[in-house]
Design a protein around this motif. Sequence first.
Motif, PDB file in Angstrom:
ATOM      1  N   TYR A 258      59.035  64.848  25.183  1.00 24.62           N
ATOM      2  CA  TYR A 258      60.405  65.675  25.828  1.00 24.62           C
ATOM      3  C   TYR A 258      60.577  66.417  27.237  1.00 24.62           C
ATOM      4  CZ  TYR A 258      61.511  66.265  20.200  1.00 24.62           C
ATOM      5  OH  TYR A 258      61.456  65.654  19.414  1.00 24.62           O
ATOM      6  N   TYR A 259      59.625  66.090  27.896  1.00 24.72           N
ATOM      7  CA  TYR A 259      59.206  66.291  29.194  1.00 24.72           C
ATOM      8  C   TYR A 259      60.020  67.766  29.989  1.00 24.72           C
ATOM      9  CZ  TYR A 259      57.184  61.602  29.940  1.00 24.72           C
ATOM     10  OH  TYR A 259      55.961  60.785  29.504  1.00 24.72           O
ATOM     11  N   GLY A 260      60.220  68.501  29.009  1.00 27.55           N
ATOM     12  CA  GLY A 260      60.775  70.184  28.775  1.00 27.55           C
ATOM     13  C   GLY A 260      62.007  70.250  29.088  1.00 27.55           C
ATOM     14  N   THR A 261      62.273  68.813  28.050  1.00 26.99           N
ATOM     15  CA  THR A 261      63.952  68.551  27.148  1.00 26.99           C
ATOM     16  C   THR A 261      64.438  68.882  25.825  1.00 26.99           C
ATOM     17  OG1 THR A 261      63.782  66.719  26.283  1.00 26.99           O
ATOM     18  CG2 THR A 261      64.676  66.482  28.960  1.00 26.99           C
ATOM     19  N   ALA A 262      63.370  70.210  25.411  1.00 30.47           N
ATOM     20  CA  ALA A 262      63.283  70.236  23.785  1.00 30.47           C
ATOM     21  C   ALA A 262      61.885  71.712  23.928  1.00 30.47           C
ATOM     22  CB  ALA A 262      62.159  69.407  22.959  1.00 30.47           C
ATOM     23  N   GLU A 263      62.296  72.299  23.024  1.00 28.51           N
ATOM     24  CA  GLU A 263      61.387  73.860  22.555  1.00 28.51           C
ATOM     25  C   GLU A 263      60.741  73.530  21.721  1.00 28.51           C
ATOM     26  OE1 GLU A 263      63.013  77.607  22.150  1.00 28.51           O
ATOM     27  OE2 GLU A 263      64.584  76.856  20.969  1.00 28.51           O
ATOM     28  N   THR A 264      59.587  73.786  21.450  1.00 32.50           N
ATOM     29  CA  THR A 264      59.062  73.852  20.274  1.00 32.50           C
ATOM     30  C   THR A 264      59.114  74.249  18.915  1.00 32.50           C
ATOM     31  OG1 THR A 264      56.632  73.371  21.343  1.00 32.50           O
ATOM     32  CG2 THR A 264      56.301  74.284  18.698  1.00 32.50           C
ATOM     33  N   ALA A 265      59.926  74.087  18.292  1.00 34.74           N
ATOM     34  CA  ALA A 265      60.630  74.924  16.460  1.00 34.74           C
ATOM     35  C   ALA A 265      59.620  75.402  16.006  1.00 34.74           C
ATOM     36  CB  ALA A 265      61.672  73.372  16.150  1.00 34.74           C
ATOM     37  N   ALA A 266      60.269  76.757  15.988  1.00 31.38           N
ATOM     38  CA  ALA A 266      59.458  77.863  14.902  1.00 31.38           C
ATOM     39  C   ALA A 266      60.199  77.847  13.429  1.00 31.38           C
ATOM     40  CB  ALA A 266      59.147  79.340  15.591  1.00 31.38           C
ATOM     41  N   SER A 267      61.202  76.962  13.162  1.00 27.00           N
ATOM     42  CA  SER A 267      62.602  77.109  12.012  1.00 27.00           C
ATOM     43  C   SER A 267      63.024  76.027  12.065  1.00 27.00           C
ATOM     44  CB  SER A 267      63.023  77.929  12.019  1.00 27.00           C
ATOM     45  OG  SER A 267      64.325  78.528  10.506  1.00 27.00           O
TER      46      SER A 267
ATOM     47  N   LEU B  40      59.101  70.671  14.303  1.00 30.28           N
ATOM     48  CA  LEU B  40      58.501  70.314  16.086  1.00 30.28           C
ATOM     49  C   LEU B  40      59.146  70.815  17.053  1.00 30.28           C
ATOM     50  CD1 LEU B  40      57.686  66.533  14.654  1.00 30.28           C
ATOM     51  CD2 LEU B  40      55.863  68.321  15.006  1.00 30.28           C
ATOM     52  N   ALA B  41      60.722  70.268  16.775  1.00 29.01           N
ATOM     53  CA  ALA B  41      60.933  70.447  18.174  1.00 29.01           C
ATOM     54  C   ALA B  41      62.415  70.757  18.456  1.00 29.01           C
ATOM     55  CB  ALA B  41      60.658  69.242  19.124  1.00 29.01           C
ATOM     56  N   SER B  42      63.332  71.122  19.083  1.00 34.09           N
ATOM     57  CA  SER B  42      64.873  71.745  18.575  1.00 34.09           C
ATOM     58  C   SER B  42      65.306  70.629  20.280  1.00 34.09           C
ATOM     59  CB  SER B  42      65.503  72.760  18.567  1.00 34.09           C
ATOM     60  OG  SER B  42      65.133  73.058  17.489  1.00 34.09           O
ATOM     61  N   SER B  43      66.027  70.002  20.089  1.00 38.81           N
ATOM     62  CA  SER B  43      65.950  68.580  20.612  1.00 38.81           C
ATOM     63  C   SER B  43      67.326  68.984  21.796  1.00 38.81           C
ATOM     64  CB  SER B  43      66.355  67.380  21.414  1.00 38.81           C
ATOM     65  OG  SER B  43      65.722  66.817  22.492  1.00 38.81           O
ATOM     66  N   LEU B  44      67.361  69.124  23.197  1.00 41.79           N
ATOM     67  CA  LEU B  44      69.012  68.999  24.210  1.00 41.79           C
ATOM     68  C   LEU B  44      69.001  68.041  23.948  1.00 41.79           C
ATOM     69  CD1 LEU B  44      67.297  70.430  27.471  1.00 41.79           C
ATOM     70  CD2 LEU B  44      68.395  71.629  26.104  1.00 41.79           C
ATOM     71  N   ARG B  45      70.268  67.995  24.093  1.00 44.98           N
ATOM     72  CA  ARG B  45      71.333  66.729  23.762  1.00 44.98           C
ATOM     73  C   ARG B  45      71.408  66.346  25.740  1.00 44.98           C
ATOM     74  NH1 ARG B  45      73.529  65.615  19.071  1.00 44.98           N
ATOM     75  NH2 ARG B  45      74.712  63.934  19.871  1.00 44.98           N
TER      76      ARG B  45
END
Length: 578
Positions: free
Chosen positions: A351-360, A526-531
């Motif tokens: 993701y190179y900084g375009t997402a955050e690790t998902a906790a939920s 795993l991740a919530s990503s920016l669009r």
Amino acid sequence: MRRLTLWMQSLAGLSSACFAAVTLAAATPAANHDSVKTHPAPSSMATHDVRQSGFVYCVNGMVNTFNPQKASSGVIIDTLAAQLYDRLLDVDPYTYRLIPQLAQSWEVLDNGATYRFHLRKDVPFQTTPWFTPTRMMNADDVVFSIERVIDDNNHYHNVNGSDYPYFDSLQFAKTVKSVRKIDDYTVEFKLNNPDASFLWHLATHYAPVLSAEYADKLQKSGNEEQIDRQPVGTGPFQLSGFRAGQYVRLARNGKYWKGVPRMQQVVIDMGVGGTGRLSKLLTGECDVLAYPAASQLSILRDDPRLRLTLRPGMNVAYLAFNTGKPPLDDARVREAIALAINNQRLMQSIYYGTAETAASVLPRASWAYDSNAKVTEYNPAKARQILDSLGKKDLVLHLWVPIISQSYNPSPLKTAELIQADLAQVGIKVIIVPVEGRFQEARLMEMNHDLTLSGWSTDSNDPDSFFRPVLSCAAIRSQTNYAHWCSPEFDALLHQALLSQQLSQRIDYYQQAQAILEKQLPVLPLASSLRLQAYRYDIKGLVLSPFGNSSFAGVYRDSNGINNDASDEGPVVVEKKP
């Protein structure tokens, strides 16, 4: 296997000579007076010609149907639905609030068990080479569109298969007691129980308003299957050309109720993936690149000819465990696998900084997100300890991976390889099985997989749009619950959350549901990503929504301040006031 056979029959129909005839010149008499003709694929078209009157939108994907009701994800939901159709309601991409679309207003009655919609007048359906409407959109069209989904006795319910994945996962047919026309511009829904999420589901792209008149015409001629292959909606663009796996051409709807779209045509180019799409953007063959790989951001940022839009997305990427198959039916094995995966490395390498690790499963932007949720720790030593204590050594697992990038995961195969390397460190051999499109869905339902990389994105801000389609018991049958996990306790909490109109009470139920998921771990978020969306500097009016792609009606080309719209239809109106 029955589902796979039905789908293959449907796909064969899409590619048939009958459907190939849809490669037509434009749509409305006002927009284009040409006779029917065949268009070449975008790769062989003169890019200059398209740029004079439209733009090319490049996205990696495939089209299996032109009816969003029949889809579970993909280009039809992410891109095409907003162009071809309108819904009763829409979601404001900036405020995340419900706003009117084909319904001018609505009333909530009986504590959320009755919903009454007052429709706009003077909304025309598209005039296409295969259908000329004789009346405006009215209540008959809304009733038909919903009854097709929920009523087994509706003539169209079984046309092109009886599956409506999104609505089946919600048990929508059990939710709606009746839908009836009160008058030409008033529709009333009665539900079996109050449902606080009901309006949000009608605002998704899965809920288009179809033409009942067009359906009647097809029924009389015995061509009912064309309703999902030769679409007729009220949207700003209409289908004018299609070649499976290559492109979809859209022509503007000159009678669009919000005003004439600013571009005469849009070409959705699906023919090239990966770095090939980036090359097309750089050379000008693409004007817009949907979901560029995060690894390409430095190139996109440094090129003065390009612009880049990033927005938080309502999505989650996850690893689904087949909980119906040993050894993954044991929550302790699932926990060990989760502990062995280095989430931080995924963030850096994918993701190179375009997402955050998902906790939920819920993205952080959701109003029901549990702020106390913790990201699964990376602890391979503990993972090995758990596996040793269970006597689970030398496990061999098959990981099914889609080959096409998604809004929530730009590089699924690379993600799989990183997971494969992590699990090898704790003694688990992972065999990667690349799969594509609907074959993934069909084969996952055969229960042969151990793990699959998947995800979910929605154009709804209601948590119900995440939980029920992905993890409810009903979603197993609707082919959207890849974990094959069924928890009556979890489903009961979701049901209780729908019955309440109190936001605080709904939040409490959803946080209890998240606690169950954290404990039982049917999927590992795993991740919530920016669009992400990249586009040429002269493209203006693009709106990137956290819920999915918005209408292209307001998109135009402005080179050095000059609008190159080639319309001969008089003044262009982007949007009329309601």
